[in-house]
Design a protein around this motif. Structure first.
Motif, PDB file in Angstrom:
ATOM      1  N   ASP A  34       6.606   3.617  -5.009  1.00 33.72           N
ATOM      2  CA  ASP A  34       6.608   3.323  -6.400  1.00 33.72           C
ATOM      3  C   ASP A  34       5.574   2.155  -6.782  1.00 33.72           C
ATOM      4  O   ASP A  34       5.028   1.834  -5.820  1.00 33.72           O
ATOM      5  N   LYS A  35       5.573   2.070  -7.930  1.00 29.99           N
ATOM      6  CA  LYS A  35       4.474   1.145  -8.581  1.00 29.99           C
ATOM      7  C   LYS A  35       4.790  -0.096  -8.301  1.00 29.99           C
ATOM      8  O   LYS A  35       3.931  -1.187  -8.838  1.00 29.99           O
ATOM      9  N   GLU A  36       5.915  -0.655  -7.884  1.00 24.54           N
ATOM     10  CA  GLU A  36       6.112  -1.844  -7.463  1.00 24.54           C
ATOM     11  C   GLU A  36       5.989  -2.747  -6.194  1.00 24.54           C
ATOM     12  O   GLU A  36       6.344  -3.538  -5.633  1.00 24.54           O
ATOM     13  N   GLY A  37       5.146  -1.746  -5.363  1.00 24.71           N
ATOM     14  CA  GLY A  37       4.765  -2.140  -4.031  1.00 24.71           C
ATOM     15  C   GLY A  37       3.707  -3.220  -4.021  1.00 24.71           C
ATOM     16  O   GLY A  37       3.234  -3.744  -4.803  1.00 24.71           O
ATOM     17  N   THR A  38       3.631  -3.613  -2.747  1.00 23.85           N
ATOM     18  CA  THR A  38       2.756  -4.870  -2.301  1.00 23.85           C
ATOM     19  C   THR A  38       1.572  -4.749  -2.698  1.00 23.85           C
ATOM     20  O   THR A  38       0.808  -5.623  -3.512  1.00 23.85           O
ATOM     21  N   LYS A  39       0.781  -3.490  -2.504  1.00 20.60           N
ATOM     22  CA  LYS A  39      -0.607  -3.227  -2.644  1.00 20.60           C
ATOM     23  C   LYS A  39      -0.679  -3.110  -4.103  1.00 20.60           C
ATOM     24  O   LYS A  39      -1.792  -3.484  -4.946  1.00 20.60           O
ATOM     25  N   ALA A  40       0.163  -2.425  -4.935  1.00 22.56           N
ATOM     26  CA  ALA A  40      -0.042  -2.195  -6.522  1.00 22.56           C
ATOM     27  C   ALA A  40      -0.146  -3.652  -7.071  1.00 22.56           C
ATOM     28  O   ALA A  40      -0.778  -4.028  -8.085  1.00 22.56           O
ATOM     29  N   LEU A  41       0.922  -4.543  -6.647  1.00 21.05           N
ATOM     30  CA  LEU A  41       1.043  -5.719  -7.393  1.00 21.05           C
ATOM     31  C   LEU A  41       0.031  -6.737  -6.989  1.00 21.05           C
ATOM     32  O   LEU A  41      -0.453  -7.510  -7.887  1.00 21.05           O
ATOM     33  N   ALA A  42      -0.587  -6.744  -5.807  1.00 22.33           N
ATOM     34  CA  ALA A  42      -1.702  -7.633  -5.560  1.00 22.33           C
ATOM     35  C   ALA A  42      -2.790  -6.942  -6.320  1.00 22.33           C
ATOM     36  O   ALA A  42      -3.685  -8.018  -6.856  1.00 22.33           O
ATOM     37  N   ARG A  52     -10.091  -7.426 -15.488  1.00 18.52           N
ATOM     38  CA  ARG A  52     -10.332  -6.120 -14.925  1.00 18.52           C
ATOM     39  C   ARG A  52      -9.153  -5.224 -15.504  1.00 18.52           C
ATOM     40  O   ARG A  52      -7.919  -5.452 -15.246  1.00 18.52           O
ATOM     41  N   ALA A  53      -9.638  -4.219 -16.359  1.00 16.30           N
ATOM     42  CA  ALA A  53      -8.620  -3.365 -16.563  1.00 16.30           C
ATOM     43  C   ALA A  53      -7.726  -2.515 -15.541  1.00 16.30           C
ATOM     44  O   ALA A  53      -8.390  -2.266 -14.426  1.00 16.30           O
ATOM     45  N   PHE A  54      -6.357  -2.425 -15.495  1.00 13.88           N
ATOM     46  CA  PHE A  54      -5.688  -1.886 -14.403  1.00 13.88           C
ATOM     47  C   PHE A  54      -4.685  -1.041 -14.918  1.00 13.88           C
ATOM     48  O   PHE A  54      -3.962  -1.423 -16.010  1.00 13.88           O
ATOM     49  N   LEU A  55      -4.226  -0.134 -13.952  1.00  8.60           N
ATOM     50  CA  LEU A  55      -2.904   0.614 -14.281  1.00  8.60           C
ATOM     51  C   LEU A  55      -2.509   1.396 -12.976  1.00  8.60           C
ATOM     52  O   LEU A  55      -3.002   1.654 -12.052  1.00  8.60           O
ATOM     53  N   ARG A  56      -1.026   1.058 -13.305  1.00 12.94           N
ATOM     54  CA  ARG A  56      -0.051   1.661 -11.921  1.00 12.94           C
ATOM     55  C   ARG A  56       0.810   2.402 -12.598  1.00 12.94           C
ATOM     56  O   ARG A  56       1.439   2.082 -13.772  1.00 12.94           O
ATOM     57  N   PHE A  57       1.618   3.415 -12.020  1.00 13.30           N
ATOM     58  CA  PHE A  57       2.425   4.264 -12.614  1.00 13.30           C
ATOM     59  C   PHE A  57       3.378   4.651 -11.280  1.00 13.30           C
ATOM     60  O   PHE A  57       2.816   4.868 -10.298  1.00 13.30           O
ATOM     61  N   ASP A  58       4.569   5.536 -11.901  1.00 11.46           N
ATOM     62  CA  ASP A  58       5.401   6.329 -11.041  1.00 11.46           C
ATOM     63  C   ASP A  58       5.071   7.764 -11.368  1.00 11.46           C
ATOM     64  O   ASP A  58       5.334   8.064 -12.441  1.00 11.46           O
ATOM     65  N   TYR A  59       5.115   8.472 -10.144  1.00 12.94           N
ATOM     66  CA  TYR A  59       5.144   9.822 -10.245  1.00 12.94           C
ATOM     67  C   TYR A  59       6.565  10.165 -10.734  1.00 12.94           C
ATOM     68  O   TYR A  59       7.364   9.564 -10.568  1.00 12.94           O
ATOM     69  N   SER A  60       6.635  11.362 -11.540  1.00  8.95           N
ATOM     70  CA  SER A  60       7.877  11.855 -11.514  1.00  8.95           C
ATOM     71  C   SER A  60       8.634  12.093 -10.264  1.00  8.95           C
ATOM     72  O   SER A  60       8.340  12.438  -9.236  1.00  8.95           O
ATOM     73  N   GLY A  61      10.073  11.760 -10.386  1.00  5.71           N
ATOM     74  CA  GLY A  61      10.844  11.753  -9.518  1.00  5.71           C
ATOM     75  C   GLY A  61      10.795  10.466  -8.434  1.00  5.71           C
ATOM     76  O   GLY A  61      11.476  10.352  -7.454  1.00  5.71           O
ATOM     77  N   HIS A  62       9.912   9.534  -8.810  1.00  3.60           N
ATOM     78  CA  HIS A  62       9.720   8.616  -8.110  1.00  3.60           C
ATOM     79  C   HIS A  62       9.852   7.277  -9.119  1.00  3.60           C
ATOM     80  O   HIS A  62       9.531   7.242 -10.148  1.00  3.60           O
ATOM     81  N   GLY A  63      10.454   6.076  -8.536  1.00  2.69           N
ATOM     82  CA  GLY A  63      10.652   4.901  -9.154  1.00  2.69           C
ATOM     83  C   GLY A  63      11.584   4.739 -10.521  1.00  2.69           C
ATOM     84  O   GLY A  63      12.451   5.520 -10.402  1.00  2.69           O
ATOM     85  N   SER A  64      10.737   4.468 -11.606  1.00  2.00           N
ATOM     86  CA  SER A  64      11.393   4.603 -12.824  1.00  2.00           C
ATOM     87  C   SER A  64      11.103   5.726 -13.736  1.00  2.00           C
ATOM     88  O   SER A  64      11.722   5.675 -15.039  1.00  2.00           O
ATOM     89  N   SER A  65      10.368   6.859 -13.059  1.00  2.00           N
ATOM     90  CA  SER A  65      10.041   7.992 -13.917  1.00  2.00           C
ATOM     91  C   SER A  65      11.114   8.726 -14.025  1.00  2.00           C
ATOM     92  O   SER A  65      12.000   8.980 -12.960  1.00  2.00           O
ATOM     93  N   SER A  66      11.037   9.890 -14.787  1.00  2.00           N
ATOM     94  CA  SER A  66      11.960  10.900 -14.908  1.00  2.00           C
ATOM     95  C   SER A  66      11.917  11.654 -13.844  1.00  2.00           C
ATOM     96  O   SER A  66      10.939  11.953 -12.991  1.00  2.00           O
TER      97      SER A  66
END
Length: 251
Positions: A34-42, A52-66
């Protein structure tokens, strides 16, 4: 609290975005991550610190997504990533794809090369449903998958097994990137640990040999595992992103 994007397919994707300079950076996570992992947060911390502009997200069926993970497929998660990038970012982006996210990034680069300023892969796992799962299934596992629609695999990262569906395997066959020409006309930095038990070095070498482009480099890190999240590994990811951003600015 994360924001939510509704994709053209009707899936609700949770995301976190940092406004800043371009080219922006988009993190594409791995299978069941999910988008809360070490690499994403670093990466997000670095983006905030450098403007710098940045985007992280959860695919569907992952993390906080539907959605239910077991209903998903490579195509669904590619569509989620495409919708997020097209709706939530401006101009070409530096894609950072971890494991399955590396495959998703390659699909995006193939379909929308104008949206890619550069690519950093971390233990990229292109075509893993075919080459890393189906190819290694026993006759019994293949029979179970056909008869029951799913098979359970042990996980090194959870007490719960991975449930692999027939839909995941079959749909993935239409998304393979190592069976046809793959042109990557932008800087590509591939990072791979030699102690990766999930994606062997041979996969990185196969991708390096298969992809076509003038600026593609592979860095092997002796002893690094699939997580690739030690302080030194994180620094290498950030350095790779910084170098691509600098090359884009100089172009």
């Amino acid at each position: 609290m994360s924001d939510v994007l509704t994709t053209p397919e009707g899936r609700r994707i949770a995301y976190d975005r940092v406004e800043g300079a371009g080219p922006g950076v988009v993190f594409l996570g791995g299978f069941r991550s999910d988008k809360e992992g070490t690499k994403a947060l670093a990466l997000e911390d670095w983006a905030r610190a450098t403007g710098r502009a940045f985007l992280r997200f959860d695919y569907s069926g992952h993390g906080s997504s539907s959605g239910d993970f077991l209903d998903g497929s490579i195509g669904d998660w590619f569509e989620d990533a495409r919708a997020a990038i097209l709706s939530l970012s401006e101009g070409p982006q530096i894609l950072v794809g971890s494991s399955m996210g590396g495959w998703i990034a390659l699909l995006l680069a193939r379909e929308r090369p104008e949206k890619v300023a550069g690519l950093v892969t971390v233990a990229a796992a292109p075509d893993f449903t075919e080459d890393g799962m189906w190819a290694e299934f026993t006759p019994e596992q293949r029979r179970t998958l056909k008869e029951e629609g799913q098979v359970a695999l042990p996980s090194d990262y959870s007490d719960e097994p991975y449930i692999i569906t027939g839909h995941l395997i079959e749909e993935g066959r239409g998304r393979l990137v190592l069976r046809s020409p793959l042109t990557l006309p932008f800087p590509v930095r591939m990072l791979q640990g030699t102690a990766d038990a999930d994606v062997p070095v041979s996969v990185a070498l196969k991708l390096l040999d298969h992809a076509e482009g003038e600026d593609i480099r592979l860095t092997l890190v002796k002893g690094a595992d699939h997580r690739f999240s030690t302080p030194d590994c994180l620094k290498l990811i950030l350095l790779s992103v910084q170098k691509i951003a600098a090359r884009y600015a100089d172009a």
